[in-house]
Design an enzyme around this catalytic site. Structure first.
Site, PDB file in Angstrom:
ATOM      1  N   LYS A  71       0.822  -1.227   0.000  1.00 52.71           N
ATOM      2  CA  LYS A  71       0.000   0.000   0.000  1.00 52.71           C
ATOM      3  C   LYS A  71       0.847   1.265   0.000  1.00 52.71           C
ATOM      4  CE  LYS A  71      -0.319   0.378   4.977  1.00 52.71           C
ATOM      5  NZ  LYS A  71      -0.817  -0.315   6.162  1.00 52.71           N
TER       6      LYS A  71
ATOM      7  N   ARG B 176      -5.947   0.923  17.444  1.00 51.65           N
ATOM      8  CA  ARG B 176      -6.542   1.079  16.121  1.00 51.65           C
ATOM      9  C   ARG B 176      -7.499  -0.099  15.989  1.00 51.65           C
ATOM     10  NH1 ARG B 176      -3.019   1.471  10.625  1.00 51.65           N
ATOM     11  NH2 ARG B 176      -3.227  -0.787  10.759  1.00 51.65           N
TER      12      ARG B 176
HETATM   13  C1  LIG Z   1       0.155  -0.953   6.674  1.00 54.73           C
HETATM   14  C2  LIG Z   1      -0.006  -2.168   7.441  1.00 54.73           C
HETATM   15  C3  LIG Z   1       1.073  -3.039   7.594  1.00 54.73           C
HETATM   16  C4  LIG Z   1       2.457  -2.752   7.064  1.00 54.73           C
HETATM   17  O1  LIG Z   1       3.044  -1.729   7.821  1.00 54.73           O
HETATM   18  P1  LIG Z   1       4.557  -1.289   7.600  1.00 54.73           P
HETATM   19  O2  LIG Z   1       4.845  -0.451   8.784  1.00 54.73           O
HETATM   20  O3  LIG Z   1       4.601  -0.546   6.323  1.00 54.73           O
HETATM   21  O4  LIG Z   1       5.383  -2.503   7.562  1.00 54.73           O
HETATM   22  C5  LIG Z   1       0.853  -4.207   8.286  1.00 54.73           C
HETATM   23  N1  LIG Z   1      -0.357  -4.497   8.809  1.00 54.73           N
HETATM   24  C6  LIG Z   1      -1.417  -3.685   8.694  1.00 54.73           C
HETATM   25  C7  LIG Z   1      -2.698  -4.058   9.315  1.00 54.73           C
HETATM   26  C8  LIG Z   1      -1.276  -2.481   8.015  1.00 54.73           C
HETATM   27  O5  LIG Z   1      -2.315  -1.663   7.904  1.00 54.73           O
END
Ligand SMILES: *Cc1c(COP(=O)(O)O)cnc(C)c1O
Length: 368
Positions: free
Chosen positions: A41, A136
């Site tokens: 993402k 969250r």
């Molecule tokens: C964005 C996200 C990740 C990845 O996070 P990074 O810090 O970019 O490694 C993993 N799990 C969830 C639920 C996320 O939203």
């Protein structure tokens, strides 16, 4: 947008460096028995980037945005796809259609995923999320989570309870300490006891949990991490926590922007001060006449100018409007280095600016 502008700004993406970073993280996790979900993402699911994850071979590819994953499915990515943002009910049908896994925290949504999986003649894999304090997503009430796990296991025939996971370091800035991750493992074991079998997946967090791999103190039984930033940028672990990540590239992405004006100007605005282009009241420091350069790129492209990281020493970012960035380059002038109209300056990205820049249609992407 169909018009592709010539010239700048450009985003240069070094796919060799990206593959190297994927390989390094994959190997260091594999040594601890941990598989990775490559989370795409942060770079807006740019397809050539995703292809590198598939080439190196990660166990899952995930995104928070269904549109990224739907596109990957249509382009025949073979790696199992994982929706990592809790699905909306309104997108549940397509989550089942395009994704092999989703992370969940609401029984009402799980029931609807189950219904659509039934209609599509599928079994959809779900990972139940616990909230261990980052506040969250995830169940806060762990007894309720265990009840949800039992419900999925026993009553929702078109869902498979693949495992549990949690997330820290996102909203609540909570560190992925061994003790914090152990809370998830303990919970996983309570769920296993309730359902009478082992879970396949215990997903112990994101990039911030890589610290546990590097330190060699990841709690046993965690067997999956979801890694985005730590591969794409490899910036936060060294910059925020002082980890040595020199075995990885911090410059997979290079933003190039072009100088459109260079002039000596006062540093404090002249006239009555009101509001800036975004309706903010700004304090301006008076440093006398300074050499300034303007770039043909702005907040619309990257969000917050203070988060751009100039590669050239002596370039200071003063501010920006939607389509202009204002630099102080006096320090360069003092060293006899001249910035000229038409010059191209390079910037490193952090997570936030990467998200914006990869999303911007105005910025041509060049893969090397
Ligand atoms: C964005 C996200 C990740 C990845 O996070 P990074 O810090 O970019 O490694 C993993 N799990 C969830 C639920 C996320 O939203």
């Amino acid at each position: 947008m169909s018009y592709v502008k010539p010239g700048n700004p450009k985003l240069i993406v070094d796919l060799n460096k990206l593959r190297h970073n994927i390989q390094v993280v994959k190997r260091m996790c594999a040594n601890e028995g941990v598989e990775i979900a490559g989370i795409i993402k942060g770079c807006t699911g740019l397809f050539p980037c995703v292809e590198q994850f598939e080439k190196i071979g990660v166990r899952y590819i995930g995104s928070s945005r269904l549109e990224h994953l739907a596109e990957l499915k249509s382009k025949s990515i073979q790696t199992p796809l994982m929706m990592v943002r809790i699905p909306m009910i309104s997108e549940a049908e397509d989550v089942v259609r395009y994704c092999d896994y989703s992370l969940n925290s609401e029984i009402s949504t799980l029931k609807i995923l189950n219904k659509h999986a039934g209609k599509q003649d599928k079994v959809h894999n779900v990972i139940l999320m616990a909230d261990c304090g980052d506040l969250r997503e995830g169940w806060w009430d762990k007894d309720e989570m265990i009840q949800a796990a039992l419900k999925v296991e026993n009553d929702l025939a078109n869902l498979h309870l693949a495992g549990v996971g949690f997330n820290v370091g996102c909203y609540g800035s909570i560190l992925a300490t061994p003790e914090k991750i152990q809370e998830l493992v303990d919970l996983a074991e309570r769920i296993e006891e309730a359902i009478g079998r082992e879970l396949e997946i215990i997903s112990g967090g994101a990039t911030s949990s890589l610290m546990r791999i590097i330190d060699g103190n990841l709690p046993k039984r965690v067997n999956m991490l979801r890694i985005g930033e730590g591969i794409l940028l490899a910036h936060d672990l060294p910059a925020l926590y002082g980890y040595d990540c020199r075995n990885m590239f911090q410059d997979v992405f290079t933003l190039r922007a072009e100088v459109i004006e260079v002039k000596d100007k006062p540093s404090h605005p002249i006239g009555e001060i009101g509001f800036d282009a975004f309706g903010h009241q700004v304090q301006y420091e008076d440093r006398g006449i300074r050499k300034r350069a303007l770039l043909g790129i702005g907040k619309a492209d990257y969000g917050d100018p203070s988060e751009l990281l100039p590669r050239m020493k002596g370039v200071e970012i003063l501010g920006a409007s939607s389509d202009h960035t204002i630099l102080d380059v006096q320090a360069l002038a003092d060293q006899g280095k001249e910035i000229l109209v038409g010059d191209v300056l390079e910037f490193d990205l952090n997570y936030a600016t990467m998200v914006y820049v990869t999303n911007s249609d105005n910025i041509q992407k060049v893969y090397i």
